[in-house]
Write an enzyme that holds these catalytic residues in place. Structure first.
Site, PDB file in Angstrom:
ATOM      1  N   HIS A 114       0.854  -1.185   0.000  1.00 49.82           N
ATOM      2  CA  HIS A 114       0.000   0.000   0.000  1.00 49.82           C
ATOM      3  C   HIS A 114       0.892   1.237   0.000  1.00 49.82           C
ATOM      4  CE1 HIS A 114      -2.666   3.055   1.758  1.00 49.82           C
ATOM      5  NE2 HIS A 114      -3.679   2.325   1.359  1.00 49.82           N
ATOM      6  N   ASP A 191       3.048  -3.802   8.209  1.00 50.40           N
ATOM      7  CA  ASP A 191       1.818  -3.039   7.994  1.00 50.40           C
ATOM      8  C   ASP A 191       0.667  -4.010   8.250  1.00 50.40           C
ATOM      9  OD1 ASP A 191      -0.498  -2.028   6.899  1.00 50.40           O
ATOM     10  OD2 ASP A 191       0.338  -1.670   4.901  1.00 50.40           O
ATOM     11  N   GLN A 194      -4.481  -4.676   6.990  1.00 52.09           N
ATOM     12  CA  GLN A 194      -5.417  -5.674   6.453  1.00 52.09           C
ATOM     13  C   GLN A 194      -5.310  -7.011   7.175  1.00 52.09           C
ATOM     14  OE1 GLN A 194      -7.691  -4.863   4.314  1.00 52.09           O
ATOM     15  NE2 GLN A 194      -6.912  -2.918   3.547  1.00 52.09           N
ATOM     16  N   LYS A 217     -10.680  -0.126  10.135  1.00 51.00           N
ATOM     17  CA  LYS A 217     -10.790  -1.340   9.321  1.00 51.00           C
ATOM     18  C   LYS A 217     -11.127  -2.559  10.174  1.00 51.00           C
ATOM     19  CE  LYS A 217      -7.394   0.244   5.890  1.00 51.00           C
ATOM     20  NZ  LYS A 217      -8.210   0.718   4.777  1.00 51.00           N
ATOM     21  N   CYS A 355      -4.884   2.119  -4.002  1.00 47.77           N
ATOM     22  CA  CYS A 355      -3.734   2.755  -3.327  1.00 47.77           C
ATOM     23  C   CYS A 355      -2.443   1.959  -3.458  1.00 47.77           C
ATOM     24  CB  CYS A 355      -3.996   3.026  -1.853  1.00 47.77           C
ATOM     25  SG  CYS A 355      -5.311   4.189  -1.580  1.00 47.77           S
TER      26      CYS A 355
END
Lengths: 400, 140
Positions: A114, A191, A194, A217, A355
């Site tokens: 991302h 990261d 997700q 999220k 993105c």
């Protein structure tokens, strides 16, 4: 599951929401928590000696403990509240790595990251002369230890990866990579935007150095997120913001002292309502169980992929990825036209490059439609989607 | 314009766009990413003595942007820059639901209803925004 907990479904009877990679709906408990803060005990944190302020302190700091437990960190001082994943990533890159790295040091990422795990590194490359390199992916877009080893050199100092990527949806073997990284004196940044909402996260077991994720999220409010870092690394992290709440004292003589972790890295009044909402979101997820959530998403995804096979003009680009993300296009139809067509039937999917503008180098398709599933999606919703996609021959009659 | 005819014009131009081809350095090139969506077109325009002698486009875009670019190119090739700008002004008036001269626009009248869908307006004006960029480069 649990659809009755979400006001969005009560207020939008026929809405089918398949854009959970972008943001998620909030359960009533999260919304009520925020309303309670604004209607029953509004006060600043770490400031007052009166009851409602002390209650805010309790709520705010107990969230840190809830987050610590949720990701299995050692100490609450390793949990920093931020504005979200992007903010956390920028703190890692410009608050820590900027002082840790030097010219010619190498940072490894992939082309499926991302933007928030790409652009801070590109900027640091310009500023410091570090070198950002890409780990080659397998034919099904995965990161393997073997491929990683091909690009590691004596100059490699950082590996920075999404645990789950937001377009392909592949799950990276973070624990394995972390073990290899540390045996080569390489730091590992993850990261988790997700992954944390969908998978059990255990920073002690995976032994990662930094983790970034967002509340919105994972059923929480927008504008709040978390930076996790190992204690010794956060100790030397430079704040990107200076001001109230992070200093112990300062004098006109310029003598000053900053607070200990975690407050040193939380200057200014924080998003208190957001932090409190995050606590409720985590408690909600824990109550269901992260393993159960993941299992449910995998079942839904398998069902979706099986059904999509029946439609001739659908091309799926990531059939082998393990998360609840499916990217596809209708043959000869631009992704945005497809998402507008689906919108006509109250089905929300994301169209575009999501993105991750370098993904096109890997899958050779610039734009796709993305379905990203979550715990409240159902097989009935998938059936409706399939029916609408099967009838897409009249797409231009609908959207033009 | 009749709804079926309107749709037919748009679908024809989206499926078989006019002059969709990548061109080289002998053309003025401009690109406009649509801020709110993912349409991405390059426009290639050749101008001599203020006259547009040829124009092409490439890129990935939705049916509205692709078809509007295709029709725009048909309308402007062979015209002078100021004549193309006149079409542009009438087109923007139409998109913004103001009084406009239908005769100037030809097939571009297919987008007269686009203002009903706010999100599609940006797609419809993208080709002209990109064309203006090429004019600015020419005039520098």
């Amino acid at each position: 599951m649990n659809r009755e907990d979400f006001l969005m479904f009560e207020n939008n009877k026929d809405l089918i929401y398949f854009d959970n990679g972008a943001t998620t709906f909030k359960p009533k408990k999260v919304i009520h928590k925020i309303v309670d803060y604004y209607s029953k005990y509004t006060a600043n944190a770490h400031r007052g000696d009166y009851d409602i302020s002390l209650k805010v302190d309790d709520e705010y700091e107990s969230t840190r403990e809830v987050v610590r437990k949720f990701i299995n960190a050692k100490n609450t001082s390793e949990i920093i509240f931020t504005k979200g994943t992007t903010d956390s990533m920028n703190m890692i890159v410009f608050g820590f790595m900027k002082y840790y790295l030097k010219k010619d040091d190498e940072v490894l990422i992939t082309k499926t990251e991302h933007a928030s795990n790409v652009l801070p590194w590109f900027e640091l490359e310009k500023e410091l002369g570090i070198v950002v390199k890409f780990i080659p992916l397998t034919s099904d877009y995965k990161v393997t230890l073997d491929n990683l080893k091909k690009v590691v050199t004596s100059k490699t100092k950082v590996i920075s990866l999404a645990h789950v990527t937001n377009v392909i949806g592949d799950i990276r073997p973070i624990k394995e990579i972390s073990e290899y990284a540390h045996s080569n004196d390489i730091k590992i940044v993850v990261d988790g935007a997700q992954s944390v909402p969908h998978l059990k996260t255990d920073v002690e077991d995976s032994d990662i150095d930094f983790l970034a994720f967002s509340a919105h999220k994972m059923l929480g409010p927008t504008g709040v997120g978390v930076l996790y870092g190992k204690q010794d690394l956060l100790e030397v992290m430079h704040p990107l913001n200076y001001g109230g709440g992070m200093n112990s004292f300062f004098e006109s003589t310029k003598e000053l002292e900053y607070k200990e972790l975690p407050l040193r890295l939380e200057a200014g009044t924080q998003n208190i309502a957001g932090v409190l909402g995050l606590k409720e979101a985590i408690l909600y997820l824990e109550n269901i169980g992260m393993d159960k959530i993941h299992e449910y998403e995998v079942t839904l995804k398998k069902y979706l992929l099986e059904k999509l096979k029946d439609i001739d003009n659908v091309e799926v680009y990531n059939p082998l990825s393990e998360s609840g993300i499916v990217i596809f296009n209708l043959k000869d139809i631009f992704a945005e036209d497809t998402s507008r067509y689906l919108n006509h039937y109250n089905i929300c999917v994301r169209a575009g490059n999501h993105c991750s503008k370098m993904v096109k180098d890997e899958i050779e398709v610039k734009n796709t439609c993305r379905i990203s599933l979550y715990l409240y999606n159902t097989k009935e919703e998938i059936d409706k989607l399939i029916e609408v996609l099967k009838n897409s021959k009249n797409i231009y009659d609908i959207i033009l | 314009m009749d709804n079926n005819l309107r749709r037919e014009i748009i679908v024809d131009n989206a499926s078989n766009p006019f002059h969709k081809e990548t061109k080289g350095d002998d053309f003025i090139k401009a690109n406009t990413h649509n801020e709110s969506c993912i349409d991405n077109i390059n426009l290639y325009v050749k101008i001599q003595d203020d006259k547009i002698i040829d124009a092409y486009f490439d890129g990935e875009a939705c049916a509205i942007t692709t078809s509007a670019t295709s029709i725009m190119l048909k309308n402007i090739i062979g015209k002078r820059v100021d004549e193309a700008r006149k079409i542009m002004i009438e087109y923007y008036k139409m998109i913004n639901e103001e009084e406009y001269n239908e005769e100037e626009l030809g097939e571009l009248n297919a987008y007269s209803d686009i203002s009903k869908q706010a999100s599609r307006k940006k797609c419809a004006i993208l080709p002209f925004q990109t064309l203006e960029k090429t004019f600015k480069i020419y005039e520098k």
